[in-house]
Design a protein around this motif. Structure first.
Motif, mmCIF file in Angstrom:
data_model
loop_
_atom_site.group_PDB
_atom_site.id
_atom_site.type_symbol
_atom_site.label_atom_id
_atom_site.label_comp_id
_atom_site.label_asym_id
_atom_site.label_seq_id
_atom_site.Cartn_x
_atom_site.Cartn_y
_atom_site.Cartn_z
ATOM 1 N N LYS A 139 35.573 -2.792 -5.139
ATOM 2 C CA LYS A 139 34.758 -3.937 -4.820
ATOM 3 C C LYS A 139 33.334 -3.682 -5.314
ATOM 4 N N LEU A 140 32.968 -2.535 -5.213
ATOM 5 C CA LEU A 140 31.509 -2.148 -5.775
ATOM 6 C C LEU A 140 31.335 -2.117 -7.308
ATOM 7 N N LYS A 141 32.407 -1.736 -7.879
ATOM 8 C CA LYS A 141 32.371 -1.948 -9.284
ATOM 9 C C LYS A 141 32.452 -3.507 -9.799
ATOM 10 N N ARG A 142 33.317 -4.330 -8.968
ATOM 11 C CA ARG A 142 33.058 -5.633 -9.256
ATOM 12 C C ARG A 142 31.653 -6.359 -9.026
ATOM 13 N N MET A 143 31.301 -5.805 -7.949
ATOM 14 C CA MET A 143 29.909 -6.413 -7.672
ATOM 15 C C MET A 143 28.777 -6.218 -8.800
ATOM 16 N N GLY A 144 29.074 -4.756 -9.160
ATOM 17 C CA GLY A 144 27.934 -4.319 -10.188
ATOM 18 C C GLY A 144 28.165 -5.012 -11.688
ATOM 19 N N LYS A 145 29.520 -5.335 -11.895
ATOM 20 C CA LYS A 145 29.822 -5.982 -13.140
ATOM 21 C C LYS A 145 29.473 -7.390 -13.015
ATOM 22 N N LEU A 146 29.711 -7.985 -11.964
ATOM 23 C CA LEU A 146 29.208 -9.655 -11.908
ATOM 24 C C LEU A 146 27.559 -9.762 -11.826
ATOM 25 N N ILE A 147 26.890 -8.858 -11.040
ATOM 26 C CA ILE A 147 25.478 -8.636 -10.981
ATOM 27 C C ILE A 147 24.972 -8.729 -12.599
ATOM 28 N N GLU A 148 25.496 -7.970 -13.384
ATOM 29 C CA GLU A 148 25.073 -7.973 -14.759
ATOM 30 C C GLU A 148 24.987 -9.200 -15.623
ATOM 31 N N GLY A 149 25.925 -9.981 -15.209
ATOM 32 C CA GLY A 149 26.121 -11.199 -15.994
ATOM 33 C C GLY A 149 25.241 -12.548 -15.224
ATOM 34 N N THR A 150 24.714 -12.168 -14.144
ATOM 35 C CA THR A 150 23.785 -13.471 -13.399
ATOM 36 C C THR A 150 22.646 -13.450 -13.744
ATOM 37 N N LYS A 151 22.001 -14.466 -13.539
ATOM 38 C CA LYS A 151 20.782 -14.874 -13.964
ATOM 39 C C LYS A 151 19.875 -15.172 -12.649
#
Length: 840
Positions: A608-620
């Motif tokens: 879940k940590l890795k998923r959170m990090g990936k989605l944060i990279e694509g958010t504005k």
């Protein structure tokens, strides 16, 4: 600088130079506004007629600007006259008329330059007194009964008399008296610290004397051109023989040594008593001038004797340093008994903090044993002054802790058996040495004991078990507060079920943990408050069914924990006053809810940590918030337990930091630090935060207050994070509200109410955020606290609100914005039946 208009039909004196007070006239044109206070006048001072000439003091400062001088003040010519005549009564009268009260005194001191202050100018005129020390002393300590004894009164004595005679005047406060006394003493101190040779009028007088002496010496040394025979013969005899046929080397070295030895013997025989050099000789000033700058023993003794006669002993305390009385009044000093008497008088006159400071300054601890002093201070409600009394002295600190611990133990030494018997073995012996204090039965008195003891324990960094009953009393007080708030919440909601109070139930579990004494106290308080369900529930949870049955069967008079007669019992819930509604947040008909398609993800593993990090990279856009256990419910330091990160794709990540902080999850904590560090440093992501006060050392526009402070304490790596694009919604609360005529009230709930038209359910704010698993109510509350920021931002962006221009402008960007009530708000209201999807 703000200008103040002045209206006057008369001519005014204006200072035209910053060096010497050269005065000239200026005609004032009549302005359109009327002044509230007359302007400052500074007329030319007349040179006094005395035996020696006094030159006006050289001014090296810029006088107070007339545009800001909207108050009356003591003029230089007034100070000159009062010092010349040593009229202390007039000086005190003028001080009172100028400063009026403590608040006015502070306001005046804030706008006047230091060199223009009263104490500075007083020091410039004290040389005009025949005895400056006596003048200040008598003004400070004036007393009616001494008027027939002395011919003049000093300033300090006069101040004491004035405040005593006008005790009914609300402006004549002890704080105002202290301020005036401090200003007067500061003037004398500066005067004594300035050598006479550095004052212009003394230098001028000395120069005149030197010129006269030089002229007399020149007259004596003039050669007499008319000489008689006898004098000529004498001069002739004294003339040296310039022609000599003696051998220059005739004297041997031995003869020279003998001659030198004889000369040394003659010098030793001629030596007499050492000649005393006076201050006047040392400074090369007239004796009458030097005496004015001398604080004599007579001054000091007179000040000490005032303790017997003065009606306000606090004035003597104010004068201790300036009159250098510590050596006389301290332990082993010549007047040690007067020092002890002064401390006792300060207590009698209710100056407790000053009494404590005086005892410490004079080292009179032996005259005031801690056992006697603690009993007296706690009884009169001044126990919180005792930590200052024992500060820095571990022996006294531990004595005081022992006294407090013994007193608090009496509250748990009853027949109920709340605490183990081994902790009560010495109760009977202690009762003879330290009997229970008179007010020990009162809850407020117990709170003072507990607060004082807890403060000293923290200063010494002692473990909780070392003074067990101080710790137990603090925990017991915390339990009583939680149970009272729990009962009020149930009454407000009309729901008395166990599940309806899950927020406070979790706090009770956090406080009790595995302590049997606290478990029994929880059951006792729930029974006393009249809860029909909770006592049995918690008795089963804590394994205290036997105690619950025994206590429930006792009559009311026997339900006491301690052995103190008249012990207070908690009130029944029916007598509790209802909770006051929060400012700006009355009971709303609709609470904020997450969008129906939102997803809440509890992040507690690597996937879940890795998923959170990936989605944060694509958010504005992301909304941030954190949760932690209330400090009052813990004995140790708090740490961030949960961090909420809401993304603009309707996903809210609930980062479980309590799990990450576990030693076995060090690799997860490292990954967490990297993800959060990248998120904060990414300038393309707009971070939205909320919270209150913020440390000025942290950039205001890039932080969200106490959340980030505690986060940095919990995660040391956070101190190196560089924060970009932070928009703190606490600043929008400064936006003007046209409906209320002021700022937006109510914290985040007020902002949500103003922009989204709904309320915020803050019920779970005070809950056990370290309890795992978190309840569903906690998860929904945490997610809503962060995602509501995105909804507010979208509305502000839709309306092009000026507040968004504060982004990246730093702490000075708190511009006032138009009223949010003018916006067309589309509120995303979720039907009651729909709930967000929570991923655990």
């Amino acid at each position: 600088m703000r200008e103040v208009d002045a209206d006057s039909s008369e001519e005014e004196w204006v200072i035209s130079s910053t060096e010497t007070p050269t005065l000239k006239k200026r005609s004032m044109q009549k302005p359109t506004k009327t002044p509230t206070v007359p302007p400052v006048h500074r007329p030319q001072r007349q040179t006094p007629q005395k035996s020696h000439r006094i030159i006006p003091i050289e001014r090296r400062h810029t006088p107070l600007d007339l545009k800001t001088s909207c108050f009356d003040y003591i003029k230089d010519d007034e100070l000159h006259e009062m010092c010349m005549t040593m009229d202390s009564k007039q000086l005190v009268t003028r001080l009172i008329s100028v400063y009026k009260n403590s608040e006015t005194y502070v306001n005046i001191r804030n706008i006047e330059t230091p060199v223009f202050a009263f104490d500075f100018r007083l020091s410039d005129h004290l040389h005009e007194c025949s005895d400056p020390c006596s003048f200040i002393q008598h003004c400070f300590f004036f007393c009616k009964r001494l008027i027939t004894v002395v011919t003049y009164q000093d300033v300090l004595f006069q101040l004491a008399a004035h405040f005593d005679e006008n005790a009914g005047d609300k402006d004549m406060t002890s704080k105002f008296r202290r301020q005036l006394a401090h200003a007067t003493c500061s003037g004398l101190e500066r005067f004594l610290d300035t050598p006479p040779t550095k004052r212009k009028e003394i230098r001028e007088e000395k120069d005149e004397k030197d010129e006269k002496d030089e002229k007399d010496e020149k007259d004596e040394n003039d050669i007499d051109l008319i000489s008689f025979v006898d004098d000529a013969d004498k001069i002739k005899k004294e003339e040296p023989n310039l022609i000599s046929f003696d051998d220059d080397e005739s004297d041997t070295e031995d003869e020279k040594d003998r001659a030198n030895a004889d000369a040394d013997d003659e010098e030793e025989e001629d030596e007499g008593p050492v000649k005393t050099i006076t201050l006047a000789q040392l400074l090369d000033v007239p004796p009458e001038i030097a005496s004015r700058y001398t604080l004599t023993r007579e001054h000091q003794i007179r000040c000490i004797r005032m303790i017997d006669t003065i009606r306000a002993p606090i004035m003597v305390y104010y004068a201790i340093d300036i009159f250098r009385l510590v050596q006389f009044l301290s332990k082993g000093g010549e007047f040690e008994e007067y020092g002890s008497k002064l401390c006792r008088l300060l207590m009698i006159h209710a100056h407790y903090n000053e009494a404590v400071a005086c005892i410490r300054k004079l080292d009179l601890f032996d005259a005031f044993p801690i056992e006697t002093l603690a009993d007296h201070f706690f009884t009169i409600g001044q126990g919180l002054a005792l930590p200052a009394y024992v500060k820095g002295n571990e022996v006294l600190q531990r004595k005081l802790l022992h006294i407090i611990d013994v007193q608090l133990r009496y509250n748990f030494a009853g027949s109920l058996g709340v605490v183990p018997k081994e902790l009560l073995e010495t109760v009977e012996e202690d009762t003879k040495l330290l009997p229970p204090m008179a007010r020990l039965k009162e809850r407020r008195f117990q709170k003072d004991l507990m607060t004082c003891g807890t403060k000293i324990v923290h200063e010494l960094q002692l473990p909780d078990h070392e003074y067990h009953f101080i710790w137990l009393s603090q925990r017991y007080a915390c339990l009583r507060w939680i149970i009272t708030q729990r009962a009020l919440q149930q009454t407000e909601e009309g729901d008395y079920s166990i599940s309806a109070s899950s927020n406070y139930n979790g706090l009770l579990l956090l406080v009790v943990q595995d302590n049997p004494a606290l478990a029994k106290l929880v059951i006792k308080e729930l029974v006393d408050i009249g809860d029909a369900l909770a006592p049995a529930y918690f008795a089963s949870l804590f394994g205290q069914e036997q105690f619950f049955c025994a206590y429930s069967g006792l009559p009311l008079v026997d339900r006491v924990v301690g052995r103190v007669k008249g012990e207070q019992i908690s009130r029944h819930r029916s007598s509790l006053a209802p909770k006051k509604p929060r400012i700006g947040s009355p009971h709303p008909t609709e609470y904020y809810k997450l969008p129906p398609n939102s997803e809440c993800v509890v992040v507690d593993n690597e996937e879940k940590l890795k998923r959170m990090g990936k989605l944060i990279e694509g958010t504005k856009l992301c909304g941030l918030d954190t949760e932690w256990v209330p400090q009052f419910a813990k004995t140790g330091p708090s740490r961030t337990a949960l961090m909420q990160i809401a993304l603009d794709n309707n996903i809210v990540f609930l980062l479980d930091l309590k799990v990450m902080f576990q030693p076995s999850n060090a690799h997860l904590l490292d990954l967490t630090e990297k993800i959060l560090g990248d998120m904060f440093s990414n300038s393309k992501i707009i971070k939205l935060g909320t919270d209150g006060d913020i440390n000025r050392s942290i950039h205001l526009a890039y932080d969200f207050g106490g959340d980030m402070i505690l986060l940095r304490e919990s995660i040391p790596a956070a101190n190196s994070w560089v924060v970009h694009s932070m928009l703190d919604f606490k600043n929008i609360r400064l936006s003007y509200d046209s409906q209320t005529g002021g700022n937006i009230p109510g914290g985040l709930a007020g902002v949500v109410s103003m922009f989204l038209g709904v309320g915020m359910n803050k019920k779970q704010q005070l809950s056990n955020w370290e309890l795992r698993p978190l309840t569903e109510e906690q998860l929904i509350y945490a997610a809503g606290d962060s995602f509501c920021l995105i909804d507010i931002y979208r509305i502000l962006e839709q309306r092009k609100h000026p507040f968004l221009s504060t982004l990246n402008k730093g702490s000075g960007s708190e511009a006032r914005a138009p009223s949010p009530s003018t916006l067309n708000i589309e509120v995303p209201v979720t039907p009651q039946s729909e709930q967000p999807f929570i991923t655990l």
